[in-house]
Design an enzyme around this catalytic site. Structure first.
Site, mmCIF file in Angstrom:
data_model
loop_
_atom_site.group_PDB
_atom_site.id
_atom_site.type_symbol
_atom_site.label_atom_id
_atom_site.label_comp_id
_atom_site.label_asym_id
_atom_site.label_seq_id
_atom_site.Cartn_x
_atom_site.Cartn_y
_atom_site.Cartn_z
ATOM 1 N N ARG A 28 0.829 -1.219 0.000
ATOM 2 C CA ARG A 28 0.000 0.000 0.000
ATOM 3 C C ARG A 28 0.855 1.257 0.000
ATOM 4 O O ARG A 28 0.481 2.265 -0.595
ATOM 5 C CB ARG A 28 -0.960 -0.046 1.191
ATOM 6 N N ARG A 123 -6.048 -18.319 -9.439
ATOM 7 C CA ARG A 123 -6.835 -17.785 -8.310
ATOM 8 C C ARG A 123 -8.030 -16.959 -8.791
ATOM 9 O O ARG A 123 -8.014 -16.399 -9.883
ATOM 10 C CB ARG A 123 -5.913 -16.967 -7.392
ATOM 11 N N ASP A 316 -3.747 -15.619 7.197
ATOM 12 C CA ASP A 316 -2.520 -16.151 6.592
ATOM 13 C C ASP A 316 -1.758 -17.096 7.527
ATOM 14 O O ASP A 316 -0.725 -17.648 7.145
ATOM 15 C CB ASP A 316 -1.603 -14.997 6.168
ATOM 16 N N ARG A 347 -4.594 -24.203 0.893
ATOM 17 C CA ARG A 347 -3.794 -24.408 2.117
ATOM 18 C C ARG A 347 -4.387 -25.463 3.034
ATOM 19 O O ARG A 347 -3.672 -25.980 3.907
ATOM 20 C CB ARG A 347 -3.594 -23.074 2.850
#
Ligand code: S3P
Length: 433
Positions: A28, A123, A316, A347
Site C-alpha cells: 500500500r 486464483r 494467513d 492451504r
C-alpha cells in the site's frame, strides 16, 4: 526459483530477531505513494518478491521510485498521474498486487493487461472484476473475466454499494480505490472485518474514509497527499517464530517490531488461547499502526476451536497454526475458513497432505481442518506447492521432527520473507540446502 532445504530437530531456540516489514503495508505504501501528490519516503519496506512486483508495476506506469537502501522515495503524480503501461504488468505470485491494481486501473483512461505466475493465474479474480465491472470498468479474462491474464479498459466510474460475499481486504481495497475515481460515495460491506490497512493508510494520506460496523466507505474525487510511511514488522512473518518458540522445548525468543493491528493479531489470541506464553512488550504506534515486541517461551499447548471473526484476523497464519495444533494436547477445530482453499495454494489440502507425511493427525473439512494433537512428528520428505507459507510452516514442523524434514521447492519463501532461513539459523536451528 526452486530450492530445497532440510531442517533438523532443534534443541531450543534462543535469541532476539527483528521481523522484516509488513507485506500488506509495504504494497500500500508503494501504491498510495504513487497516487499521492508529492514524495513519500518509505522506511522499512519489505523487499519480498510480491512487493517488488508492485514496485515494478508502478514504475511501468511512469512513477519514479528511487531506492536509496534504507528508504525508498516514491515520487507520486496524483490520482490521475499514471501512464498507460507499454507492456503486460506481471504481478508474479501476488494477489494483493493484481487485485488492488485492478481497482486502480478500473478508473484510468487507458488500457492495461495484468497477469501473474502459474499460481496467481489459477486464483479467483471474479471477486474484483464483478464489482469493478458494475462500477463501469471493462474487463476481459479467461473463464468469463474471472482468471488472469486480465485486460482492463478503464472508464469513468459510477459509485457502488457492494456487499462482498467474502471477508477480503483485497476486495474491499480494490473497490475503495476504484471509488476514488467515482463521482459519489462508494461503500463496501463485508461479512467479517478484514484487515484495515488501506483505510488507515488512505487517512494517513489525507483521504476521508469512513469505517463503520460491517464495512467502509469513501467519497470519490479526493486527492492523496504524500506522507512518510514507517512500515512495521509483519505479524504473519513473526507467526512462524511464535509457533517455533512455543513448540521447541527450552526456547525463549524476543521478536522485535511486530505490527499488532487488531485486524491482524488473531494469531496471538489463538496461540494464547492454546496456552502459549506470549507477552507483549514496548507497545507503541508506528505510522498509524500499533507495534510491540513479543516475548515467547516454550509452552504446553492444548487444542481449541477456531472460527467466525477470528478467521480473517489470522487468515494467513493457518498453515503454521496447524503445526502448533499438531503438537497440542487434544483436538483443534478450524471452521469458517473456506478462503484458505483459494490462497497461493489450497492451504487446507496442502497442510493436510504434508503434515500427514510426517505423522500428524489432520483431516480436511470443506471450510477448515480437524487436528488431533500427537506426541511428536516423524521425519520425512515434503513439498511447498510453491507457497511461501507452506514452506515456512513445514520448516517449523522440522524443528520438532523425529530427526529432520526435507522440504522441496523452498525458493518461494522470498515471496514474503527473504531472510527467513538466516533468522532461523541465527536462533540455533540447523538448516542445510
Ligand atoms: C491481503 C489480504 C488477504 C491476505 C493476503 C494479503 C492484503 O487476502 O491473505 O496475504 O494485503 O490485503 P484476502 O483479501 O484475499 O483475504
Amino acid at each position: 526459483m526452486s530450492e530445497n532445504r532440510t531442517v533438523q530437530k532443534a534443541a531450543g531456540l534462543q535469541g532476539e530477531i527483528t521481523i522484516p516489514g509488513d507485506k500488506s503495508i509495504s504494497h500500500r505504501s508503494l501504491m498510495f505513494g504513487s497516487l499521492a501528490k508529492g514524495t513519500t519516503r518509505v522506511r522499512g519496506l519489505l523487499r519480498g518478491e510480491d512487493n517488488l512486483s508492485t514496485l515494478n508495476a508502478f514504475r511501468a506506469m511512469g512513477i519514479d521510485i528511487d531506492d536509496r537502501g534504507e528508504e525508498i522515495l516514491v515520487h507520486g503524480k496524483g490520482v490521475h498521474g499514471l501512464q498507460e503501461p507499454g507492456d503486460v504488468i506481471d504481478c508474479g505470485n501476488s494477489g494483493t498486487t493484481i487485485r488492488l491494481i485492478s481497482g486502480i486501473l478500473a478508473g484510468q483512461n487507458f488500457f492495461s493487461v495484468v497477469t501473474g505466475d502459474q499460481y496467481l493465474r489459477r486464483r479467483p479474480m471474479g471477486r474484483v472484476t464483478k464489482p469493478l465491472s458494475q462500477m463501469g470498468a471493462r474487463f476481459w479474462g479467461r473463464e468469463g473475466g474471472t482468471k488472469a491474464p486480465l485486460a482492463i479498459q478503464g472508464q469513468p466510474l459510477e459509485p457502488i454499494e457492494y456487499s462482498s460475499p467474502v471477508a477480503s481486504a483485497q476486495v474491499k481495497s480494490a473497490i475503495l480505490l476504484a471509488g476514488l475515481y467515482a463521482d459519489g460515495t462508494t461503500r463496501v460491506l463485508e461479512p467479517h472485518l478484514s484487515r484495515d490497512h488501506s483505510e488507515r493508510m488512505l487517512r494517513h494520506f489525507g483521504v476521508q474514509v469512513d469505517s463503520f460496523d460491517g464495512g467502509a466507505s469513501l467519497v470519490g474525487g479526493q486527492e492523496l497527499l504524500a506522507n512518510d510511511v514507517d512500515v512495521p514488522g509483519d505479524i504473519s512473518s513473526a507467526a512462524f517464530f511464535l509457533v517455533a518458540g512455543l513448540i521447541v522445548p527450552g526456547s525463549e525468543l524476543l521478536i522485535r517490531n511486530v505490527g499488532i493491528n487488531p485486524t491482524r493479531s488473531g494469531i496471538i489470541d489463538i496461540l494464547q488461547a492454546m496456552g502459549g506464553d506470549i507477552t507483549l512488550q514496548e507497545e507503541r504506534t508506528v505510522g498509524g499502526e500499533p507495534v510491540a515486541d513479543l516475548l515467547v517461551r516454550s509452552s504446553s499447548l492444548k487444542g481449541i476451536e477456531i472460527g467466525g471473526d477470528l478467521i480473517p484476523r489470522a487468515i494467513d497464519e493457518f498453515p503454521v497454526v496447524s503445526v502448533a495444533a499438531s503438537l497440542a494436547e487434544g483436538t483443534t477445530v478450524v471452521r469458517d475458513a473456506a478462503e484458505l482453499r483459494v490462497k497461493e495454494t489450497d492451504r487446507i489440502a496442502a497442510m493436510v497432505s504434508e503434515l500427514s507425511k510426517v505423522g500428524a493427525q489432520v483431516e480436511a473439512r470443506e471450510d477448515g481442518m480437524v487436528i488431533e494433537g500427537v506426541e511428536g512428528l516423524g521425519e520425512g520428505d515434503v513439498v511447498s506447492f510453491g507457497d511461501h507459507r507452506i514452506a515456512m510452516s513445514m520448516a517449523v514442523a522440522g524443528l520438532v521432527a523425529g530427526q529432520e524434514i526435507r522440504i522441496k521447492d523452498t525458493g518461494c519463501t522470498a515471496t514474503s520473507f527473504p531472510n527467513f532461513w538466516d533468522l532461523l539459523t541465527s536462533l540455533g536451528a540447523k538448516v542445510s540446502a
